[in-house]
Write an enzyme that holds these catalytic residues in place. Structure first.
Site, PDB file in Angstrom:
ATOM      1  N   GLY A  48     148.636  50.545  53.615  1.00  0.00           N
ATOM      2  CA  GLY A  48     147.224  50.590  53.554  1.00  0.00           C
ATOM      3  C   GLY A  48     146.771  50.530  52.127  1.00  0.00           C
ATOM      4  N   GLN A 173     139.837  41.108  53.400  1.00  0.00           N
ATOM      5  CA  GLN A 173     138.619  40.864  54.315  1.00  0.00           C
ATOM      6  C   GLN A 173     137.800  39.766  53.879  1.00  0.00           C
ATOM      7  OE1 GLN A 173     139.240  41.864  57.104  1.00  0.00           O
ATOM      8  NE2 GLN A 173     138.749  44.123  57.509  1.00  0.00           N
ATOM      9  N   THR A 223     143.378  39.781  39.059  1.00  0.00           N
ATOM     10  CA  THR A 223     144.830  39.826  38.929  1.00  0.00           C
ATOM     11  C   THR A 223     145.454  38.398  39.043  1.00  0.00           C
ATOM     12  OG1 THR A 223     145.342  40.347  41.428  1.00  0.00           O
ATOM     13  CG2 THR A 223     145.109  42.307  39.581  1.00  0.00           C
ATOM     14  N   ASP A 258     147.471  46.937  44.631  1.00  0.00           N
ATOM     15  CA  ASP A 258     147.037  48.523  44.797  1.00  0.00           C
ATOM     16  C   ASP A 258     147.426  49.386  43.643  1.00  0.00           C
ATOM     17  OD1 ASP A 258     146.008  47.367  47.179  1.00  0.00           O
ATOM     18  OD2 ASP A 258     147.641  48.059  48.405  1.00  0.00           O
TER      19      ASP A 258
END
Length: 328
Positions: A48, A173, A223, A258
């Protein structure tokens, strides 16, 4: 600076295909794709995007507050996060749904095909930032990462209303957001995070040019995979590219972005300049890339400082050492 991280909390099901996806795709049959890949192993890992970012921040000693919605099956994951410095006081437990599932297959070129089941994440829209165990006045930054879209919009609006600086990280998203939603989520962000593909998608969905986006956010961090990261800012004309750490073994790319965000935000939270923050982010991403799963590397390992020195020189390692040494 106390950082809150909102977004998905999930269980990752990671499989690995020893061939190449591109060799299985027929250009004249793309309208009728029906493929199945025989994979050679399965890894079930904690994941997640919000949990991954919080894990990295916690490992670097920042005591992040994780905010999201999970199922009753989150118990073991919660213990793990707490053991690694994450405050889970902002996590709500659904009485009806399982924790979200991320199902991903990675090929020999580190390309990925994935599906995401939202599950309990859909209940994140009920979370009110004013009712957290940590008062809004104590938050120096809220990361609005990929989550239930309604939750993302709500938390962005609350940050603006409460005057809390926020980082916009819409990532996966973006594909589900319309133009108005995408514009709403990034307007006024202190930090905007995308990868290279998401940057193009963001421009397409918003109808904004790069200059338009830069005029609406503080700093845009993109990135670039093995080419590193590009940092742009309208206020002072900053346009900087920081190379990635070279010659890193590619074990599993899941969660590498992340890890970069955790390193970058930790360094800026310590008051370090963005070029230094980007280098720490890239070094932490390299640690993650060399491990299977997005929460299996050790952010506090002495190897991180060694990676900084190898990738960016001893002077950069010396600049970061006071913050990294003795974390735990």
């Amino acid at each position: 600076m106390r950082i809150a991280v909102t977004g998905s909390i999930a269980t990752d099901h990671l499989t690995f295909f020893p061939g190449r996806f591109t060799e299985q795709l027929l250009p004249d049959q793309l309208a009728h794709v029906s493929l199945s890949f025989l994979v050679d192993r399965l890894e079930v890992r904690r994941g997640g995007v919000a949990a991954n970012i919080a894990f990295g921040l916690g490992g670097l000693g920042l005591d992040p507050l994780l905010i999201g919605a999970v199922g009753a099956d989150f118990a073991d994951h919660e213990v793990w996060l707490k053991e690694h410095g994450v405050d889970t006081g902002g996590v709500v437990v659904s009485a009806e749904r399982h924790t979200a599932r991320f199902m991903c297959t990675t090929d020999a070129d580190a390309n990925q095909i994935a599906a995401f089941y939202a599950g309990a994440m859909t209940e994140a829209r009920t979370i009110d930032l004013t009712r957290l165990p940590v008062g809004p006045e104590r938050l120096g930054l809220v990361v609005v990462a990929a989550n239930d879209p309604v939750a993302m919009v709500r938390h962005t609006h609350q940050c603006r209303r409460l005057g809390i600086p926020f980082a916009a990280d819409p990532s996966q998203q973006l594909a589900t957001l319309d133009g108005a939603e995408a514009r709403d989520l990034i307007e006024g962000a202190r930090w905007l995070f995308t990868n290279e593909y998401e940057a193009a998608l963001l421009r397409e969905h918003t109808g904004w040019r790069t200059r338009d986006v830069l005029e609406r956010v503080g700093t845009w961090i993109t990135t670039l995979g093995e080419r590193g990261v590009r940092i742009r800012r309208a206020a002072d004309g900053l346009d900087l590219t920081v190379p990635a750490v070279a010659d890193v073994p590619v074990v599993d790319p899941t969660g590498v972005g992340d890890a970069f965000r955790a390193g970058f935000l930790a360094a800026t939270g310590w008051g370090l300049p963005v070029d230094c923050a980007a280098r720490l982010g890239c070094a932490l991403a390299a640690q993650s890339l060399s491990a299977v799963g997005s929460q299996t590397y050790d952010p506090a390992s002495p190897a991180l400082l060694a990676t900084v020195a190898r990738g960016y020189g001893s002077a950069m390692a010396d600049q970061l050492a006071p913050h990294l040494e003795g974390i735990r």
